[in-house]
Scaffold this motif. Structure first.
Motif, PDB file in Angstrom:
ATOM      1  N   ASP A  46       0.839  -1.206   0.000  1.00  0.00           N
ATOM      2  CA  ASP A  46       0.000   0.000   0.000  1.00  0.00           C
ATOM      3  C   ASP A  46       0.868   1.248   0.000  1.00  0.00           C
ATOM      4  O   ASP A  46       0.505   2.265  -0.594  1.00  0.00           O
ATOM      5  N   GLU A  47       2.017   1.163   0.664  1.00  0.00           N
ATOM      6  CA  GLU A  47       2.929   2.305   0.714  1.00  0.00           C
ATOM      7  C   GLU A  47       3.408   2.693  -0.685  1.00  0.00           C
ATOM      8  O   GLU A  47       3.439   3.870  -1.043  1.00  0.00           O
ATOM      9  N   LEU A  48       3.763   1.690  -1.493  1.00  0.00           N
ATOM     10  CA  LEU A  48       4.228   1.979  -2.847  1.00  0.00           C
ATOM     11  C   LEU A  48       3.088   2.488  -3.722  1.00  0.00           C
ATOM     12  O   LEU A  48       3.266   3.420  -4.515  1.00  0.00           O
ATOM     13  N   LYS A  49       1.904   1.903  -3.596  1.00  0.00           N
ATOM     14  CA  LYS A  49       0.747   2.375  -4.362  1.00  0.00           C
ATOM     15  C   LYS A  49       0.458   3.836  -4.046  1.00  0.00           C
ATOM     16  O   LYS A  49       0.195   4.648  -4.945  1.00  0.00           O
ATOM     17  N   ASN A  50       0.509   4.179  -2.764  1.00  0.00           N
ATOM     18  CA  ASN A  50       0.262   5.562  -2.360  1.00  0.00           C
ATOM     19  C   ASN A  50       1.344   6.486  -2.895  1.00  0.00           C
ATOM     20  O   ASN A  50       1.058   7.610  -3.323  1.00  0.00           O
ATOM     21  N   ARG A  51       2.587   6.013  -2.894  1.00  0.00           N
ATOM     22  CA  ARG A  51       3.669   6.837  -3.427  1.00  0.00           C
ATOM     23  C   ARG A  51       3.464   7.119  -4.913  1.00  0.00           C
ATOM     24  O   ARG A  51       3.641   8.243  -5.366  1.00  0.00           O
ATOM     25  N   ASN A  52       3.097   6.091  -5.666  1.00  0.00           N
ATOM     26  CA  ASN A  52       2.884   6.284  -7.098  1.00  0.00           C
ATOM     27  C   ASN A  52       1.782   7.304  -7.368  1.00  0.00           C
ATOM     28  O   ASN A  52       1.910   8.154  -8.258  1.00  0.00           O
ATOM     29  N   GLU A  53       0.706   7.231  -6.596  1.00  0.00           N
ATOM     30  CA  GLU A  53      -0.393   8.176  -6.792  1.00  0.00           C
ATOM     31  C   GLU A  53       0.016   9.589  -6.387  1.00  0.00           C
ATOM     32  O   GLU A  53      -0.299  10.564  -7.089  1.00  0.00           O
ATOM     33  N   LYS A  54       0.753   9.714  -5.279  1.00  0.00           N
ATOM     34  CA  LYS A  54       1.191  11.036  -4.841  1.00  0.00           C
ATOM     35  C   LYS A  54       2.237  11.624  -5.785  1.00  0.00           C
ATOM     36  O   LYS A  54       2.257  12.834  -6.043  1.00  0.00           O
ATOM     37  N   ASP A  55       3.123  10.766  -6.316  1.00  0.00           N
ATOM     38  CA  ASP A  55       4.110  11.244  -7.287  1.00  0.00           C
ATOM     39  C   ASP A  55       3.428  11.775  -8.541  1.00  0.00           C
ATOM     40  O   ASP A  55       3.854  12.776  -9.124  1.00  0.00           O
ATOM     41  N   TYR A  56       2.347  11.109  -8.962  1.00  0.00           N
ATOM     42  CA  TYR A  56       1.609  11.589 -10.122  1.00  0.00           C
ATOM     43  C   TYR A  56       0.962  12.938  -9.829  1.00  0.00           C
ATOM     44  O   TYR A  56       1.022  13.872 -10.653  1.00  0.00           O
ATOM     45  N   GLU A  57       0.361  13.076  -8.657  1.00  0.00           N
ATOM     46  CA  GLU A  57      -0.241  14.353  -8.278  1.00  0.00           C
ATOM     47  C   GLU A  57       0.819  15.458  -8.235  1.00  0.00           C
ATOM     48  O   GLU A  57       0.566  16.607  -8.618  1.00  0.00           O
ATOM     49  N   ARG A  58       2.021  15.098  -7.795  1.00  0.00           N
ATOM     50  CA  ARG A  58       3.108  16.085  -7.726  1.00  0.00           C
ATOM     51  C   ARG A  58       3.507  16.583  -9.102  1.00  0.00           C
ATOM     52  O   ARG A  58       3.671  17.781  -9.311  1.00  0.00           O
ATOM     53  N   ILE A  59       3.682  15.676 -10.062  1.00  0.00           N
ATOM     54  CA  ILE A  59       4.144  16.116 -11.382  1.00  0.00           C
ATOM     55  C   ILE A  59       3.064  16.902 -12.120  1.00  0.00           C
ATOM     56  O   ILE A  59       3.373  17.676 -13.031  1.00  0.00           O
ATOM     57  N   LEU A  60       1.802  16.704 -11.732  1.00  0.00           N
ATOM     58  CA  LEU A  60       0.744  17.514 -12.329  1.00  0.00           C
ATOM     59  C   LEU A  60       0.872  18.982 -11.932  1.00  0.00           C
ATOM     60  O   LEU A  60       0.511  19.881 -12.693  1.00  0.00           O
ATOM     61  N   LYS A  61       1.408  19.210 -10.739  1.00  0.00           N
ATOM     62  CA  LYS A  61       1.467  20.570 -10.189  1.00  0.00           C
ATOM     63  C   LYS A  61       2.784  21.275 -10.472  1.00  0.00           C
ATOM     64  O   LYS A  61       2.824  22.498 -10.588  1.00  0.00           O
ATOM     65  N   GLU A  62       3.868  20.503 -10.569  1.00  0.00           N
ATOM     66  CA  GLU A  62       5.166  21.159 -10.671  1.00  0.00           C
ATOM     67  C   GLU A  62       5.426  21.696 -12.071  1.00  0.00           C
ATOM     68  O   GLU A  62       4.931  21.182 -13.077  1.00  0.00           O
ATOM     69  N   LYS A  63       6.236  22.719 -12.128  1.00  0.00           N
ATOM     70  CA  LYS A  63       6.610  23.327 -13.403  1.00  0.00           C
ATOM     71  C   LYS A  63       7.715  22.494 -14.046  1.00  0.00           C
ATOM     72  O   LYS A  63       8.729  22.191 -13.435  1.00  0.00           O
ATOM     73  N   LYS A  64       7.529  22.123 -15.303  1.00  0.00           N
ATOM     74  CA  LYS A  64       8.496  21.284 -15.990  1.00  0.00           C
ATOM     75  C   LYS A  64       9.611  22.117 -16.617  1.00  0.00           C
ATOM     76  O   LYS A  64       9.393  23.246 -17.045  1.00  0.00           O
ATOM     77  N   VAL A  65      10.793  21.530 -16.638  1.00  0.00           N
ATOM     78  CA  VAL A  65      11.905  22.088 -17.406  1.00  0.00           C
ATOM     79  C   VAL A  65      11.973  21.285 -18.697  1.00  0.00           C
ATOM     80  O   VAL A  65      12.289  20.090 -18.684  1.00  0.00           O
ATOM     81  N   TYR A  66      11.646  21.918 -19.824  1.00  0.00           N
ATOM     82  CA  TYR A  66      11.497  21.194 -21.080  1.00  0.00           C
ATOM     83  C   TYR A  66      12.819  21.044 -21.815  1.00  0.00           C
ATOM     84  O   TYR A  66      13.680  21.917 -21.775  1.00  0.00           O
TER      85      TYR A  66
END
Length: 237
Positions: free
Chosen positions: A18-38
């Protein structure tokens, strides 16, 4: 420091914690918000890469798409078939694949036919490809940390088989993110980042017709879609 993955210590684990599943979901939420360096826009490179959602053994059934020469199998060190995509590829390819692996790649003193981070190539047998490239991805290390160099080596050693003649196209599964439990965002950034680095070399581009990332998991597909433009942008941001 990256080190040789201990495959045996993880054999009894059947699913992600469950810890890894939660990490994957939170990591996805993080990249949605952060500004990308293209990365710099390169239309020539963009034509060579693609994401596909579905089974890697069926990619040559895509409509109006060029055939892929080779697929990558996320194998274990024995090369004799394991779980997940490894099991599917061996089942679809037939018993000749297992026989070839036994004859072509002798076991070393640790019982491995291919060590973690390396790749070997076989025929495709009953699958509609020219070849199967088998690579062994890393588990997390003994402290539960990712091993990025070993995972990058999987992509490096697999892409080396693109020679522009017999093999000029390749399809990758998501290496190590299934049974091996590698965090999805970390793995995706390595896969896309190394591929962009590979294609930045004109000699490598010359030997490449298509690099396809075949994603099956819904969350992982969204992660690949989100990060794809970071490494293969279509226009300047």
């Amino acid at each position: 420091m990256d080190k040789q993955a201990n495959q045996e210590s993880n054999q009894n684990r059947k699913d992600h914690s469950d810890e890894l599943k939660n990490r994957n979901e939170k990591d996805y939420e993080r990249i949605l918000k952060e500004k990308k360096v293209y990365t710099e826009v390169d239309e020539e490179i963009n034509k060579l890469v693609e994401i596909y959602k579905g089974s890697i053994v069926e990619i040559n059934n895509r409509r109006n798409s060029e055939k892929i020469d080779s697929i990558v199998n996320a194998a274990n060190e024995t090369l004799l078939g394991g779980g997940g995509i490894d099991q599917i590829i061996h089942a679809k390819a037939g018993p000749g694949l297992r026989e070839e692996c036994i004859k072509k790649f002798p076991e070393d003193s640790f019982g491995a036919r291919c060590r973690t981070g390396y790749s070997v190539i076989t025929g495709a047998h009953n699958l509609p490809f020219k070849a199967i490239i088998h690579t062994v991805g890393p588990y997390l290390d003994d402290s539960g940390n990712p091993q990025p160099k070993l995972l990058e080596f999987c992509y490096k050693h697999s892409l080396m088989y693109l020679d522009g003649k017999d093999i000029s196209s390749i399809a990758f599964p998501c290496i190590s993110t299934g049974y091996y439990g590698y965090p999805m965002v970390d793995a995706c950034e390595i896969a896309l980042g190394y591929t962009r680095k590979f294609l930045d070399d004109p000699d490598n581009r010359k030997n490449t017709k298509k690099i396809l990332f075949c994603v099956y998991n819904d969350l992982e597909f969204k992660i690949y879609q989100n990060l794809f433009d970071k490494f293969f942008p279509k226009k300047k941001i």
